[in-house]
Design a protein around this motif. Sequence first.
Motif, PDB file in Angstrom:
ATOM      1  N   GLY A  72       0.778  -1.228   0.000  1.00  0.00           N
ATOM      2  CA  GLY A  72       0.000   0.000   0.000  1.00  0.00           C
ATOM      3  C   GLY A  72       0.805   1.271   0.000  1.00  0.00           C
ATOM      4  O   GLY A  72       0.242   2.355  -0.184  1.00  0.00           O
ATOM      5  N   ALA A  73       2.121   1.188   0.224  1.00  0.00           N
ATOM      6  CA  ALA A  73       2.944   2.399   0.194  1.00  0.00           C
ATOM      7  C   ALA A  73       3.061   2.886  -1.242  1.00  0.00           C
ATOM      8  O   ALA A  73       3.147   2.083  -2.178  1.00  0.00           O
ATOM      9  CB  ALA A  73       4.323   2.123   0.781  1.00  0.00           C
ATOM     10  N   PRO A  74       3.029   4.204  -1.478  1.00  0.00           N
ATOM     11  CA  PRO A  74       3.073   4.724  -2.847  1.00  0.00           C
ATOM     12  C   PRO A  74       4.394   4.413  -3.538  1.00  0.00           C
ATOM     13  O   PRO A  74       5.459   4.522  -2.939  1.00  0.00           O
ATOM     14  CB  PRO A  74       2.894   6.233  -2.654  1.00  0.00           C
ATOM     15  CG  PRO A  74       3.349   6.501  -1.252  1.00  0.00           C
ATOM     16  CD  PRO A  74       2.975   5.280  -0.475  1.00  0.00           C
ATOM     17  N   THR A  75       4.321   3.994  -4.772  1.00  0.00           N
ATOM     18  CA  THR A  75       5.508   3.665  -5.553  1.00  0.00           C
ATOM     19  C   THR A  75       5.471   4.431  -6.868  1.00  0.00           C
ATOM     20  O   THR A  75       4.440   4.956  -7.276  1.00  0.00           O
ATOM     21  CB  THR A  75       5.592   2.154  -5.841  1.00  0.00           C
ATOM     22  OG1 THR A  75       4.403   1.753  -6.571  1.00  0.00           O
ATOM     23  CG2 THR A  75       5.684   1.355  -4.561  1.00  0.00           C
ATOM     24  N   SER A  76       6.599   4.496  -7.534  1.00  0.00           N
ATOM     25  CA  SER A  76       6.680   5.169  -8.823  1.00  0.00           C
ATOM     26  C   SER A  76       7.805   4.567  -9.641  1.00  0.00           C
ATOM     27  O   SER A  76       8.859   4.214  -9.095  1.00  0.00           O
ATOM     28  CB  SER A  76       6.926   6.666  -8.628  1.00  0.00           C
ATOM     29  OG  SER A  76       7.114   7.303  -9.877  1.00  0.00           O
ATOM     30  N   ASP A  77       7.583   4.434 -10.955  1.00  0.00           N
ATOM     31  CA  ASP A  77       8.652   4.003 -11.835  1.00  0.00           C
ATOM     32  C   ASP A  77       9.210   5.175 -12.627  1.00  0.00           C
ATOM     33  O   ASP A  77       9.976   5.000 -13.579  1.00  0.00           O
ATOM     34  CB  ASP A  77       8.173   2.896 -12.779  1.00  0.00           C
ATOM     35  CG  ASP A  77       6.979   3.344 -13.638  1.00  0.00           C
ATOM     36  OD1 ASP A  77       6.553   4.510 -13.522  1.00  0.00           O
ATOM     37  OD2 ASP A  77       6.503   2.505 -14.435  1.00  0.00           O
ATOM     38  N   GLN A  78       8.832   6.399 -12.205  1.00  0.00           N
ATOM     39  CA  GLN A  78       9.291   7.608 -12.872  1.00  0.00           C
ATOM     40  C   GLN A  78      10.218   8.390 -11.931  1.00  0.00           C
ATOM     41  O   GLN A  78      10.068   8.348 -10.709  1.00  0.00           O
ATOM     42  CB  GLN A  78       8.099   8.504 -13.244  1.00  0.00           C
ATOM     43  CG  GLN A  78       7.126   7.862 -14.221  1.00  0.00           C
ATOM     44  CD  GLN A  78       7.764   7.552 -15.560  1.00  0.00           C
ATOM     45  OE1 GLN A  78       8.476   8.393 -16.117  1.00  0.00           O
ATOM     46  NE2 GLN A  78       7.533   6.340 -16.052  1.00  0.00           N
ATOM     47  N   LEU A 170      -2.487  11.702   2.711  1.00  0.00           N
ATOM     48  CA  LEU A 170      -1.321  11.214   1.974  1.00  0.00           C
ATOM     49  C   LEU A 170      -0.558  10.139   2.743  1.00  0.00           C
ATOM     50  O   LEU A 170       0.055   9.259   2.139  1.00  0.00           O
ATOM     51  CB  LEU A 170      -0.392  12.380   1.661  1.00  0.00           C
ATOM     52  CG  LEU A 170      -0.859  13.336   0.567  1.00  0.00           C
ATOM     53  CD1 LEU A 170       0.032  14.563   0.519  1.00  0.00           C
ATOM     54  CD2 LEU A 170      -0.874  12.637  -0.785  1.00  0.00           C
ATOM     55  N   PHE A 171      -0.581  10.209   4.073  1.00  0.00           N
ATOM     56  CA  PHE A 171       0.195   9.260   4.864  1.00  0.00           C
ATOM     57  C   PHE A 171      -0.578   8.001   5.247  1.00  0.00           C
ATOM     58  O   PHE A 171      -0.020   7.104   5.878  1.00  0.00           O
ATOM     59  CB  PHE A 171       0.728   9.933   6.128  1.00  0.00           C
ATOM     60  CG  PHE A 171       1.921  10.812   5.873  1.00  0.00           C
ATOM     61  CD1 PHE A 171       3.150  10.260   5.563  1.00  0.00           C
ATOM     62  CD2 PHE A 171       1.814  12.190   5.912  1.00  0.00           C
ATOM     63  CE1 PHE A 171       4.252  11.060   5.320  1.00  0.00           C
ATOM     64  CE2 PHE A 171       2.904  13.009   5.679  1.00  0.00           C
ATOM     65  CZ  PHE A 171       4.132  12.441   5.374  1.00  0.00           C
ATOM     66  N   ARG A 172      -1.839   7.921   4.885  1.00  0.00           N
ATOM     67  CA  ARG A 172      -2.601   6.710   5.187  1.00  0.00           C
ATOM     68  C   ARG A 172      -2.118   5.548   4.333  1.00  0.00           C
ATOM     69  O   ARG A 172      -1.745   5.724   3.170  1.00  0.00           O
ATOM     70  CB  ARG A 172      -4.101   6.931   4.966  1.00  0.00           C
ATOM     71  CG  ARG A 172      -4.761   7.868   5.957  1.00  0.00           C
ATOM     72  CD  ARG A 172      -6.275   7.768   5.901  1.00  0.00           C
ATOM     73  NE  ARG A 172      -6.729   6.470   6.367  1.00  0.00           N
ATOM     74  CZ  ARG A 172      -6.961   6.187   7.641  1.00  0.00           C
ATOM     75  NH1 ARG A 172      -6.819   7.100   8.561  1.00  0.00           N
ATOM     76  NH2 ARG A 172      -7.366   4.984   8.005  1.00  0.00           N
ATOM     77  N   LEU A 173      -2.158   4.357   4.901  1.00  0.00           N
ATOM     78  CA  LEU A 173      -1.724   3.168   4.162  1.00  0.00           C
ATOM     79  C   LEU A 173      -2.883   2.474   3.459  1.00  0.00           C
ATOM     80  O   LEU A 173      -2.660   1.578   2.643  1.00  0.00           O
ATOM     81  CB  LEU A 173      -1.039   2.177   5.125  1.00  0.00           C
ATOM     82  CG  LEU A 173       0.235   2.698   5.795  1.00  0.00           C
ATOM     83  CD1 LEU A 173       0.814   1.623   6.708  1.00  0.00           C
ATOM     84  CD2 LEU A 173       1.267   3.135   4.771  1.00  0.00           C
ATOM     85  N   ASP A 174      -4.131   2.878   3.761  1.00  0.00           N
ATOM     86  CA  ASP A 174      -5.286   2.196   3.173  1.00  0.00           C
ATOM     87  C   ASP A 174      -5.990   3.072   2.138  1.00  0.00           C
ATOM     88  O   ASP A 174      -7.155   2.859   1.824  1.00  0.00           O
ATOM     89  CB  ASP A 174      -6.273   1.761   4.265  1.00  0.00           C
ATOM     90  CG  ASP A 174      -6.755   2.944   5.111  1.00  0.00           C
ATOM     91  OD1 ASP A 174      -6.255   4.071   4.911  1.00  0.00           O
ATOM     92  OD2 ASP A 174      -7.630   2.728   5.970  1.00  0.00           O
ATOM     93  N   GLU A 178      -7.043   6.964  -6.039  1.00  0.00           N
ATOM     94  CA  GLU A 178      -7.794   8.190  -6.317  1.00  0.00           C
ATOM     95  C   GLU A 178      -7.731   9.152  -5.130  1.00  0.00           C
ATOM     96  O   GLU A 178      -7.582  10.366  -5.303  1.00  0.00           O
ATOM     97  CB  GLU A 178      -9.250   7.853  -6.640  1.00  0.00           C
ATOM     98  CG  GLU A 178      -9.461   7.111  -7.955  1.00  0.00           C
ATOM     99  CD  GLU A 178      -9.068   5.630  -7.873  1.00  0.00           C
ATOM    100  OE1 GLU A 178      -8.853   5.019  -8.935  1.00  0.00           O
ATOM    101  OE2 GLU A 178      -8.977   5.103  -6.735  1.00  0.00           O
ATOM    102  N   GLU A 179      -7.848   8.625  -3.914  1.00  0.00           N
ATOM    103  CA  GLU A 179      -7.790   9.474  -2.720  1.00  0.00           C
ATOM    104  C   GLU A 179      -6.416  10.120  -2.570  1.00  0.00           C
ATOM    105  O   GLU A 179      -6.302  11.320  -2.269  1.00  0.00           O
ATOM    106  CB  GLU A 179      -8.124   8.642  -1.476  1.00  0.00           C
ATOM    107  CG  GLU A 179      -9.590   8.241  -1.383  1.00  0.00           C
ATOM    108  CD  GLU A 179      -9.837   7.246  -0.272  1.00  0.00           C
ATOM    109  OE1 GLU A 179     -10.966   7.225   0.252  1.00  0.00           O
ATOM    110  OE2 GLU A 179      -8.917   6.477   0.072  1.00  0.00           O
ATOM    111  N   THR A 180      -5.384   9.335  -2.776  1.00  0.00           N
ATOM    112  CA  THR A 180      -4.033   9.875  -2.682  1.00  0.00           C
ATOM    113  C   THR A 180      -3.790  10.933  -3.751  1.00  0.00           C
ATOM    114  O   THR A 180      -3.245  12.009  -3.476  1.00  0.00           O
ATOM    115  CB  THR A 180      -2.994   8.751  -2.817  1.00  0.00           C
ATOM    116  OG1 THR A 180      -3.188   7.803  -1.754  1.00  0.00           O
ATOM    117  CG2 THR A 180      -1.579   9.298  -2.747  1.00  0.00           C
TER     118      THR A 180
END
Length: 393
Positions: A72-78, A170-174, A178-180
Motif C-alpha cells: 500500500g505504500a506509494p511507488t513510482s517508476d518515474q 497522503l500518509f494513510r496506508l489504506d 484516487e484518494e491519494t
Amino acid sequence: MTRTLPTERQAGQPFDPPEGLAELREKSPLSRLDYPDGHTGWLVTGHALAREVLADRRFSARVELRHLPIPGAPTSDQPAPPGMFGSMDAPEHTRYRKLLAGQFTVRRMRRLTERIQAVADECLNAMADQGSPADVVPALAQPLPAHTICELLGVPYAERDRFQQQALTLFRLDNTPEETGAAYAAVLGVIGELVRAKRKAPTDDLLSDLTASDLTDTELVNVGFSLLGAGLDTTTNMLALGVFALLEHPDQLALLRAEPQLADQAVEELLRYLSIIPFTVRTALEDLELHGEHVTAGESVTISVPAANHDPEHFPAPDKLDLRRKASGHVAFGHGIHQCLGQQLARFQLRVALPALLAKFPSLRLAVPAEDIAMRTDMLIYGVHQLPVAWED
C-alpha cells in the motif's frame, strides 16, 4: 533467511519496535527481505550498518529505483518531479540542498523560537480554558507544527486545517489511488497559488527567499510541498507520542519536571526511543559487498529506523527510556547527505512544547487507560490518533 518486514507491535507495548526486529538483528544486522511487489532485497537492523549504508553514495535514494517493504505504500517508476529533492541523488539533490541549507540553520531556528513559544503558550492557554479533559493532538500537537511550518514557508495560517487533512490522507496506508491523487493535487494547487503570489509580492519567508533563485515555479511548488508535508505529520506525531511516553514513564516525567534544562537531551532520547519513521530505503547502484554479503545492483536495502535506534551495540538497554542518556548518533533523522533538512526546526518545537506542557499542567495524566489509546498502525508515520489527558484545576 528471507522474510517480510516485521510491522506488528506487541500488545501493550506501544513504544517498543515491532516484534521480530530484535531477533533478526541478533542473528545478523543484514538479512534477506521479501518485498510486496515480488522483489527480493535486504533489511538492515544494526545501527552501525544503517549509518554505513546511508552514508554510502553507491546506494541511491532515487524514487524510481526503489522497492518499498510494505503493502500500500506509494511507488513510482518515474524519476522524482523537479524539486522533490529527497528522492534524488547528486548532483540534482546537491543543487536543491545547497539552496535550502541556509534556510534551516540553527541560528534561523533560534530566531523562530520566540514565535514557537508564543504559539505553544496560546495552545496551552486555550487547552486550560477548555478544561479537563482534553485531547493533546488537536490542542497542541497539530496546531504548533502547522503554525510553525506555515509561517516559515509563508503559507497563510488560515490554510493550515486543509493542509493537515490532506497530509493525513497522503500518509494513510489504506488509501485508494484516487484518494491519494486528489490530496496530492489539492496541496500542490494551493502551493502553486502561493508561489505565484510570492513572485509578485515577496514577504519575509522561505518561499519568498527562494523566488530570488533560479528555481522554476514547478520546482518551488514541489520544494514547498516536500517541506510542508515533512514538517506537519512528523512533528505532530513525535510531539503527541512523546507526551504519551512521558506519561507512561512517571520517573522520567518527574525528572524532566525537576530538571527542565534536560530538555535538549530528553528530546534526543525520545527521538531515538520512539523512532516514528519506520524505515528508509536505498537501492544499490552497483554490485558490492555489505557485511560479508554480495548485494547486486538494483537490489533495494530497507533500513529499519526503530531497529537501528534500539541496537544494544550502540545504545545500552535500548528499550529503556532514559532521559539522561547521550543518544547522539541516532538515525531518527536519517544520516548522510539525505539527513532531514528540517531536523533543527523539529527539535526546537519539541524542546519548547514538552517542558511548556508539563509546566502548565503539573498534574497531567492520561484520561483513559493506556491500552485504550488508538495507535496509528494504519499510517506510515507512527503515533497516536488521539491522546486524551486530564489534570486537576
